[in-house]
Design a protein around this motif. Structure first.
Motif, PDB file in Angstrom:
ATOM      1  N   SER A 107      50.121  37.454  30.721  1.00 51.26           N
ATOM      2  CA  SER A 107      49.690  37.874  32.063  1.00 51.26           C
ATOM      3  C   SER A 107      48.894  39.166  32.031  1.00 51.26           C
ATOM      4  O   SER A 107      47.960  39.351  32.810  1.00 51.26           O
ATOM      5  N   VAL A 108      49.283  40.053  31.133  1.00 51.65           N
ATOM      6  CA  VAL A 108      48.570  41.326  31.045  1.00 51.65           C
ATOM      7  C   VAL A 108      47.137  41.092  30.595  1.00 51.65           C
ATOM      8  O   VAL A 108      46.185  41.629  31.188  1.00 51.65           O
ATOM      9  N   ALA A 111      45.202  39.685  33.404  1.00 52.87           N
ATOM     10  CA  ALA A 111      44.852  40.689  34.413  1.00 52.87           C
ATOM     11  C   ALA A 111      43.635  41.497  33.965  1.00 52.87           C
ATOM     12  O   ALA A 111      42.704  41.710  34.743  1.00 52.87           O
ATOM     13  N   MET A 112      43.642  41.918  32.717  1.00 49.11           N
ATOM     14  CA  MET A 112      42.503  42.694  32.247  1.00 49.11           C
ATOM     15  C   MET A 112      41.253  41.823  32.207  1.00 49.11           C
ATOM     16  O   MET A 112      40.146  42.293  32.426  1.00 49.11           O
ATOM     17  N   GLN A 165      44.131  33.952  41.924  1.00 47.17           N
ATOM     18  CA  GLN A 165      44.599  34.413  43.230  1.00 47.17           C
ATOM     19  C   GLN A 165      45.777  35.366  43.076  1.00 47.17           C
ATOM     20  O   GLN A 165      45.806  36.451  43.666  1.00 47.17           O
ATOM     21  N   ARG A 166      46.742  34.955  42.258  1.00 47.50           N
ATOM     22  CA  ARG A 166      47.934  35.781  42.089  1.00 47.50           C
ATOM     23  C   ARG A 166      47.608  37.131  41.457  1.00 47.50           C
ATOM     24  O   ARG A 166      48.078  38.179  41.896  1.00 47.50           O
ATOM     25  N   ILE A 167      46.759  37.094  40.437  1.00 47.73           N
ATOM     26  CA  ILE A 167      46.443  38.341  39.742  1.00 47.73           C
ATOM     27  C   ILE A 167      45.595  39.259  40.621  1.00 47.73           C
ATOM     28  O   ILE A 167      45.831  40.466  40.687  1.00 47.73           O
ATOM     29  N   HIS A 190      45.549  39.285  43.820  1.00 49.04           N
ATOM     30  CA  HIS A 190      46.482  39.778  44.837  1.00 49.04           C
ATOM     31  C   HIS A 190      47.248  40.993  44.327  1.00 49.04           C
ATOM     32  O   HIS A 190      47.359  42.014  45.018  1.00 49.04           O
ATOM     33  N   THR A 191      47.744  40.871  43.119  1.00 49.41           N
ATOM     34  CA  THR A 191      48.529  41.965  42.541  1.00 49.41           C
ATOM     35  C   THR A 191      47.663  43.199  42.292  1.00 49.41           C
ATOM     36  O   THR A 191      48.039  44.317  42.650  1.00 49.41           O
ATOM     37  N   LEU A 192      46.513  42.990  41.703  1.00 50.18           N
ATOM     38  CA  LEU A 192      45.633  44.122  41.404  1.00 50.18           C
ATOM     39  C   LEU A 192      45.143  44.794  42.684  1.00 50.18           C
ATOM     40  O   LEU A 192      44.904  46.001  42.709  1.00 50.18           O
TER      41      LEU A 192
END
Lengths: 274, 274
Positions: B32-33, B36-37, B67-69, B71-73
DNA sequence: TATACTGTATCGGCAGGCGATACAAAAGAA
DNA sequence: TTCTTTTGTATCGCCTGCCGATACAGTATA
């Protein structure tokens, strides 16, 4: 004036605290991502390389999780061992993202030549900052030849409630939103002259609204003078600010104001009608 | 010369491709990390705000994950909607990390006054860069008053194989490591005069080793002259470089070399014995 | 020799990320 | 208008891959 801003930046917004209280689980929120950014943020509060355990403590994670995330961020180049292999430091890959951020920001792109002109005209330090809730984040600094300290200040952030630029920004917001920002700010007295009282601050904001700019003395640093003016988008909403800074050993506040403000206003007007 | 470097940077290292082939699963690697990057890196190849689907395509993820990432960022401030709510752009929180990166880098901190002196002495553009495998990442630019374009170039990166600073860096490495860097570089001919042949490049590197610096003409941009010298750590390993840049309309390469190189060498010597 | 750190490696359990799916609204295109 | 595509957003069961306890060798500090 080297050490004033170290190790961390002057002001930081209240972080989104993960798992804060009994807040409903957000099904879209990816925890690992937040943790990774938390690991990177561990460096906000240090001025030297960190060990794994130190990162874990700062990010409020156990060592195992920290190990995995650091491992991953290292592979990606966002964290690296320091020069002498004494600990971890932020990696060079971060620069790529700042480059994107600046490339994609229309204000920054357009502002550069204006700000260089402004610096030449006034021969004082000129800064451009963007609004981030309770603070202003510096994105560019242009300084006169004479000055050699603190040249590199991309990413420095200062509070809105006690800076000239901040007051100028508040002046472009509805009264209630301005007061909300002041109230949510953790108001620290950086100098004896720092304003922390809401109404006293709103008085300056009113003056900023009237003049279009505002001058301030010794709000963050002793002996420092500043004049700030807001940059707005086409709808009139503030998006950033331009600050000109000098020293009380060179000017009185009144002289500074009279000498500098017309040129400053010319610049922000040009930047605001984009 | 505004558009040359847009939209993305000139050079990028081969990314760590996630799930590349049948490479053994790394039990410490947090997917996931990396994703994200990867989402943040989607902005490397655009010059305008991106939609969710565009980010997904660039990051090679499905829309749901994106979408999820995103959203989080967003919640964390690393991504935001653009000024007109037309798409996503990098968020302002990234600046905090650049600030850390610069604060914690001893070279950058020490170099600023030297580089300002250097700029005043030669009255040409001065850049400091750090090594990232196959490229040099610009961390600071100091330019003469006259020049107004490209002032903000923190994060720009250029290839090592075809820049004066790159050759100077290669000269401080063992021959095999230098050749390895050249071979792994995707050698593009940015101009007709760009060197892409390994041996031709190594010839320049040899000259750089002899002189301590090296001058180059039109390797990246037509009409551009550059002189580069490497900065080394106490063990003699190169960690960065200083470049001075000008235009062929102002100098011949020989004049430029003679006029500039002594002062440049003085600066990098001071920076290298830290 | 203790003691407390480093960084690194392993592994079973089960939370939580994955991604297919759906839908209203907006923006073009015909 | 109507059709089509793309936008952002929301839901949910499956099962993967993250979690974190545990262990260990190497290195300072005492």
């Amino acid at each position: 004036m080297t050490g004033y801003l170290s190790p961390a930046m002057l002001h930081r917004n209240p972080e989104l605290r993960e798992g804060e209280g009994e807040e409903a689980h957000d099904p879209l929120f990816v925890r690992s991502v937040a943790r990774a950014m938390g690991v990177l943020s561990a460096f906000h509060t240090t001025d030297r390389p960190l060990s794994l355990s130190e990162i874990a403590r700062a990010a409020e994670l156990d060592r195992s999780t920290t190990q995995r995330i650091v491992h991953t961020l290292r592979k990606l180049g966002y964290i690296q061992r320091d020069q002498y292999d004494q600990g971890y430091v932020p990696g060079i890959r971060i620069y790529d993202h700042i480059f994107d951020s600046m490339r994609l920001n229309r204000l920054i792109q357009r502002a550069v030549p204006y700000l260089l002109d402004l610096r030449s005209a006034v021969n004082e330090r000129v800064d451009l900052s963007l609004i981030d809730d309770l603070r202003l984040v510096y994105t560019a600094r242009f300084q006169p030849k004479s000055e050699v300290i603190h040249a590199m200040m991309v990413g420095l952030s200062v509070p809105i409630y006690c800076t000239s630029a901040g007051w100028a920004v508040l002046a472009r917001l509805p009264e209630d939103r301005a007061r909300d920002i002041i109230r949510r700010s953790e108001r620290v007295s950086y100098t004896p002259r720092t304003l922390t009282d809401e109404d006293a601050i709103m008085e300056r904001v009113a003056q900023a609204r009237e003049q279009g700019y505002i001058a301030a003395a010794e709000q963050l640093l002793p002996g420092e003078l500043g004049i700030g003016a807001a940059v707005t988008d086409s709808a009139g909403h503030p998006i950033g600010a331009v600050t000109i800074t000098s020293l009380m050993s060179d000017w009185t506040l009144e002289e500074f104001d009279h000498a500098i403000s017309p040129t400053l206003m010319q610049t922000v007007r040009a930047l605001s009608t984009g």
